[in-house]
Design a protein around this motif. Structure first.
Motif, PDB file in Angstrom:
ATOM      1  N   UNK A   5       0.551  -4.365  -3.397  1.00 23.33           N
ATOM      2  CA  UNK A   5      -0.676  -3.610  -3.647  1.00 23.33           C
ATOM      3  C   UNK A   5      -1.175  -2.998  -2.350  1.00 23.33           C
ATOM      4  N   UNK A   6      -1.488  -1.712  -2.399  1.00 22.14           N
ATOM      5  CA  UNK A   6      -2.145  -1.020  -1.295  1.00 22.14           C
ATOM      6  C   UNK A   6      -3.613  -0.808  -1.666  1.00 22.14           C
ATOM      7  N   UNK A   7      -4.522  -1.336  -0.865  1.00 23.18           N
ATOM      8  CA  UNK A   7      -5.943  -1.064  -1.034  1.00 23.18           C
ATOM      9  C   UNK A   7      -6.273   0.137  -0.153  1.00 23.18           C
ATOM     10  N   UNK A   8      -6.479   1.289  -0.791  1.00 24.55           N
ATOM     11  CA  UNK A   8      -6.531   2.562  -0.076  1.00 24.55           C
ATOM     12  C   UNK A   8      -7.933   3.158  -0.111  1.00 24.55           C
ATOM     13  N   UNK A   9      -8.445   3.519   1.053  1.00 22.10           N
ATOM     14  CA  UNK A   9      -9.709   4.241   1.129  1.00 22.10           C
ATOM     15  C   UNK A   9      -9.457   5.738   1.005  1.00 22.10           C
ATOM     16  N   UNK A  10     -10.150   6.371   0.055  1.00 19.11           N
ATOM     17  CA  UNK A  10      -9.951   7.802  -0.201  1.00 19.11           C
ATOM     18  C   UNK A  10     -10.899   8.676   0.599  1.00 19.11           C
ATOM     19  N   UNK A  11     -11.765   8.068   1.415  1.00 19.30           N
ATOM     20  CA  UNK A  11     -12.705   8.859   2.199  1.00 19.30           C
ATOM     21  C   UNK A  11     -13.968   9.179   1.430  1.00 19.30           C
ATOM     22  N   UNK A  12     -14.869   9.968   2.033  1.00 20.12           N
ATOM     23  CA  UNK A  12     -16.202  10.184   1.471  1.00 20.12           C
ATOM     24  C   UNK A  12     -16.273  11.181   0.325  1.00 20.12           C
ATOM     25  N   UNK A  13     -15.220  11.916   0.075  1.00 19.94           N
ATOM     26  CA  UNK A  13     -15.246  12.903  -1.007  1.00 19.94           C
ATOM     27  C   UNK A  13     -14.406  14.122  -0.701  1.00 19.94           C
ATOM     28  N   UNK A  28       4.115   6.232  -2.874  1.00 21.89           N
ATOM     29  CA  UNK A  28       4.898   5.035  -3.174  1.00 21.89           C
ATOM     30  C   UNK A  28       4.488   4.381  -4.482  1.00 21.89           C
ATOM     31  N   UNK A  29       3.350   4.769  -5.022  1.00 24.42           N
ATOM     32  CA  UNK A  29       2.749   4.024  -6.128  1.00 24.42           C
ATOM     33  C   UNK A  29       3.423   4.302  -7.464  1.00 24.42           C
ATOM     34  N   UNK A  30       3.657   3.217  -8.197  1.00 29.37           N
ATOM     35  CA  UNK A  30       4.081   3.317  -9.600  1.00 29.37           C
ATOM     36  C   UNK A  30       2.868   3.409 -10.516  1.00 29.37           C
ATOM     37  N   UNK A  31       1.781   2.779 -10.101  1.00 30.67           N
ATOM     38  CA  UNK A  31       0.540   2.782 -10.870  1.00 30.67           C
ATOM     39  C   UNK A  31      -0.630   2.852  -9.899  1.00 30.67           C
ATOM     40  N   UNK A  32      -1.670   3.608 -10.265  1.00 30.54           N
ATOM     41  CA  UNK A  32      -2.835   3.767  -9.390  1.00 30.54           C
ATOM     42  C   UNK A  32      -4.099   3.450 -10.173  1.00 30.54           C
ATOM     43  N   UNK A  33      -4.902   2.532  -9.645  1.00 29.67           N
ATOM     44  CA  UNK A  33      -6.209   2.215 -10.218  1.00 29.67           C
ATOM     45  C   UNK A  33      -7.234   2.973  -9.393  1.00 29.67           C
ATOM     46  N   UNK A  34      -7.917   3.928 -10.033  1.00 31.31           N
ATOM     47  CA  UNK A  34      -8.691   4.930  -9.300  1.00 31.31           C
ATOM     48  C   UNK A  34     -10.179   4.802  -9.615  1.00 31.31           C
ATOM     49  N   UNK A  35     -10.985   4.675  -8.557  1.00 25.18           N
ATOM     50  CA  UNK A  35     -12.437   4.610  -8.724  1.00 25.18           C
ATOM     51  C   UNK A  35     -13.020   5.971  -9.100  1.00 25.18           C
ATOM     52  N   UNK A  78       3.133  -8.307 -10.403  1.00 21.98           N
ATOM     53  CA  UNK A  78       4.079  -9.319 -10.885  1.00 21.98           C
ATOM     54  C   UNK A  78       5.180  -8.698 -11.733  1.00 21.98           C
ATOM     55  N   UNK A  79       4.905  -7.512 -12.282  1.00 23.94           N
ATOM     56  CA  UNK A  79       5.938  -6.783 -13.028  1.00 23.94           C
ATOM     57  C   UNK A  79       6.856  -6.001 -12.103  1.00 23.94           C
ATOM     58  N   UNK A  80       6.652  -6.169 -10.785  1.00 25.27           N
ATOM     59  CA  UNK A  80       7.522  -5.536  -9.809  1.00 25.27           C
ATOM     60  C   UNK A  80       7.090  -4.155  -9.383  1.00 25.27           C
ATOM     61  N   UNK A  81       5.879  -3.736  -9.738  1.00 24.02           N
ATOM     62  CA  UNK A  81       5.428  -2.380  -9.442  1.00 24.02           C
ATOM     63  C   UNK A  81       4.668  -2.316  -8.120  1.00 24.02           C
ATOM     64  N   UNK A  82       4.701  -1.130  -7.515  1.00 20.09           N
ATOM     65  CA  UNK A  82       3.867  -0.841  -6.352  1.00 20.09           C
ATOM     66  C   UNK A  82       2.553  -0.266  -6.852  1.00 20.09           C
ATOM     67  N   UNK A  83       1.456  -0.885  -6.445  1.00 22.51           N
ATOM     68  CA  UNK A  83       0.134  -0.547  -6.973  1.00 22.51           C
ATOM     69  C   UNK A  83      -0.721   0.078  -5.877  1.00 22.51           C
ATOM     70  N   UNK A  84      -1.353   1.193  -6.183  1.00 25.25           N
ATOM     71  CA  UNK A  84      -2.352   1.794  -5.295  1.00 25.25           C
ATOM     72  C   UNK A  84      -3.729   1.555  -5.903  1.00 25.25           C
ATOM     73  N   UNK A  85      -4.549   0.835  -5.179  1.00 24.64           N
ATOM     74  CA  UNK A  85      -5.944   0.653  -5.606  1.00 24.64           C
ATOM     75  C   UNK A  85      -6.762   1.627  -4.774  1.00 24.64           C
ATOM     76  N   UNK A  86      -7.193   2.721  -5.391  1.00 25.04           N
ATOM     77  CA  UNK A  86      -7.786   3.842  -4.658  1.00 25.04           C
ATOM     78  C   UNK A  86      -9.305   3.798  -4.788  1.00 25.04           C
ATOM     79  N   UNK A  87      -9.958   3.673  -3.620  1.00 24.22           N
ATOM     80  CA  UNK A  87     -11.405   3.518  -3.580  1.00 24.22           C
ATOM     81  C   UNK A  87     -12.045   4.640  -2.772  1.00 24.22           C
ATOM     82  N   UNK A  88     -13.266   5.021  -3.136  1.00 27.54           N
ATOM     83  CA  UNK A  88     -14.012   5.954  -2.306  1.00 27.54           C
ATOM     84  C   UNK A  88     -14.369   5.319  -0.977  1.00 27.54           C
TER      85      UNK A  88
END
Length: 272
Positions: A5-13, A28-35, A78-88
């Motif tokens: 999992x990558x916890x990624x800061x997307x910056x101020x806007x 690199x991400x297979x799935x991205x959880x986006x704020x 756990x399913x073997x995926x690369x995850x991007x958790x994208x936050x502002x």
């Protein structure tokens, strides 16, 4: 094999404020959880086959439960995926990145932090507001105006007497209380203050005022969340910068009088 999992800061806007490392990790991400506050064009930086999962979190609106976000990241990794958790902004500045990191580590998931430019740094700069200036303030404090669910409040007395620039995230709804507490503990009513909505975006709007009049001026200007509140002497420097005219169609409003007009509280050294 467990993913990462990558916890990624997307910056101020502003899309241009995304870091090069963040852009690389998104590929690199297979799935991205986006704020919710992440610039929509950032999604185009993901691979075409990447799954995008909106997990909006904005004050006053329905939000994805934090526990559900964390569990989804664990399941995907756990399913073997690369995850991007994208936050502002930055994941470690009022982004709950610390909580997510600890939860993932406890589950045995590899985590990498990819810092982003926090709104507290970038947004005041759009108006030429330095957070520190050795002639006026010796530091800056970032504080959340939204208390934890246990109800604990920031130490408003200490903040009022700190002599530092105050940058308040998530404070619009509770501004009446914040204003009252700072005044009650000795911060002067004529202390320069600003509220900046949708900072760094084309639709940025702002009001320059004083602590005593900020609530009234924000109401008159129609400033709403998401907005950052900045309080301290260096806010008076905002009218020295022409960048506000480039950032927004809306002029500076309130007690500051607008670009090209010196606020009545402009520091003496700069008014000469």
């Amino acid at each position: 094999m467990t993913g990462k999992v990558y916890l990624i800061g997307a910056g101020p806007g502003d899309l241009d404020m995304l870091t090069l490392k963040a852009a690389r990790c998104l590929k690199l991400a297979d799935v991205a959880l986006v704020d919710d506050l992440v610039h929509p064009d950032i999604r185009a930086m993901l691979r075409p086959d990447a799954e995008i999962v909106p997990v909006g979190k904005r004050g006053g609106c329905p939000s994805t439960p934090q526990a559900a976000i964390e569990q989804r990241m664990i399941d995907e990794a756990r399913a073997g995926k690369t995850v991007a958790r994208l936050k502002g902004g930055d994941p470690f500045v009022f982004g709950r990145g610390g909580e997510e990191m600890l939860t993932l580590q406890a589950a045995g998931i590899e985590v990498e932090i990819v810092n982003g430019l926090s709104a507290g740094l970038a947004v005041p700069a759009t108006l030429g507001i330095p957070l520190t200036h050795r002639s006026f303030v010796h530091g800056v404090t970032f504080v959340s105006g939204h208390p934890h669910q246990d109800g604990d409040e920031p130490n408003w007395q200490a903040l009022a007497q700190s002599g530092m620039t105050l940058v308040i995230y998530m404070g619009v709804k509770r501004l009446p209380l914040i204003r009252a507490e700072l005044l009650r503990h000795g911060l002067a009513a004529d202390t320069p203050a600003a509220a900046i909505e949708n900072g760094t975006l084309p639709q940025q709007r702002q009001v320059l005022s004083t602590l005593g009049a900020l609530e009234q001026d924000m109401s008159a200007a129609g400033i709403h969340s998401p907005a950052l509140i900045v309080i301290g002497p260096t806010v008076a420097l905002a009218s020295c910068s022409p960048s506000a005219l480039e950032r927004s169609e809306a002029p500076l409003q309130g007690k500051g009088g607008g670009i090209g007009n010196e606020p009545k509280w402009l520091p003496t050294e700069l008014a000469q």
